[in-house]
Scaffold this motif. Structure first.
Motif, PDB file in Angstrom:
ATOM      1  N   HIS A  96     -35.837  47.202 -37.370  1.00 22.86           N
ATOM      2  CA  HIS A  96     -35.189  46.625 -36.186  1.00 22.86           C
ATOM      3  C   HIS A  96     -34.211  45.525 -36.568  1.00 22.86           C
ATOM      4  N   ALA A 104     -30.148  49.128 -30.298  1.00 28.49           N
ATOM      5  CA  ALA A 104     -31.561  48.878 -30.044  1.00 28.49           C
ATOM      6  C   ALA A 104     -31.795  47.521 -29.402  1.00 28.49           C
ATOM      7  N   VAL A 107     -34.655  42.900 -32.081  1.00 35.33           N
ATOM      8  CA  VAL A 107     -36.077  43.102 -32.368  1.00 35.33           C
ATOM      9  C   VAL A 107     -36.869  42.965 -31.067  1.00 35.33           C
TER      10      VAL A 107
END
Length: 157
Positions: A96, A104, A107
């Motif tokens: 991540h 994404a 994190v």
């Protein structure tokens, strides 16, 4: 293949890279197991396609006693049964932290919480710093097309 820049002979590169290296050494002193650190450095390097760093950290991990089986399975750690829960948490944090631009969103809280279950604050700091430093090294090596295959363990110790 020859690198676009000789980072090992250039005095400006030397000044810059010594600070990255010093940060990596400081992170190593935080109590994070060496095997975990090498797995993290290898996984980020695989993701970033840095042949030089994949070569380096595979050899460093093997020299430190890491098994060939575990090194071969780092890229498929989710399906492998040879990693501890703590190592899995570190590898997930690495992925991540390395793929922050892949949409994404950084994190996720659950990834951080899982890592925090296994590592104290100093070790988490070492993980975060190790991930950041290896990503910087990966990008430098990819940009200058640093060739892989010639590194020997302990060469830059």
């Amino acid at each position: 293949m020859e690198a676009r820049l000789d980072l090992f002979a250039n005095p400006v590169a030397g000044k810059i890279l010594k600070h990255f290296t010093a940060a990596g050494r400081a992170a190593k002193e935080a109590g994070l197991p060496d095997s975990t650190r090498e797995l993290v450095l290898l996984r980020a390097s695989q993701i970033n396609g840095c042949g030089f760093c994949v070569d380096m950290h595979t050899k460093e991990a093997a020299a430190a006693g890491e098994t060939a089986q575990r090194l071969h399975l780092v890229a498929a750690w989710r399906e492998a049964t040879v990693f501890t829960d703590a190592e899995r948490a570190a590898l997930e944090l690495t992925e991540h932290g390395t793929r922050i631009a892949d949409g994404a969103g950084g994190v996720p809280d659950e990834v951080w919480a899982n890592a925090a279950k296994h590592y104290d604050e100093n070790m988490l700091t070492a993980l975060v710093a190790s991930i950041a430093v290896i990503n910087a090294f990966n990008r430098i090596n990819v940009i200058v097309q640093q060739p892989a295959g010639w590194y020997q363990p302990g060469q830059f110790a």
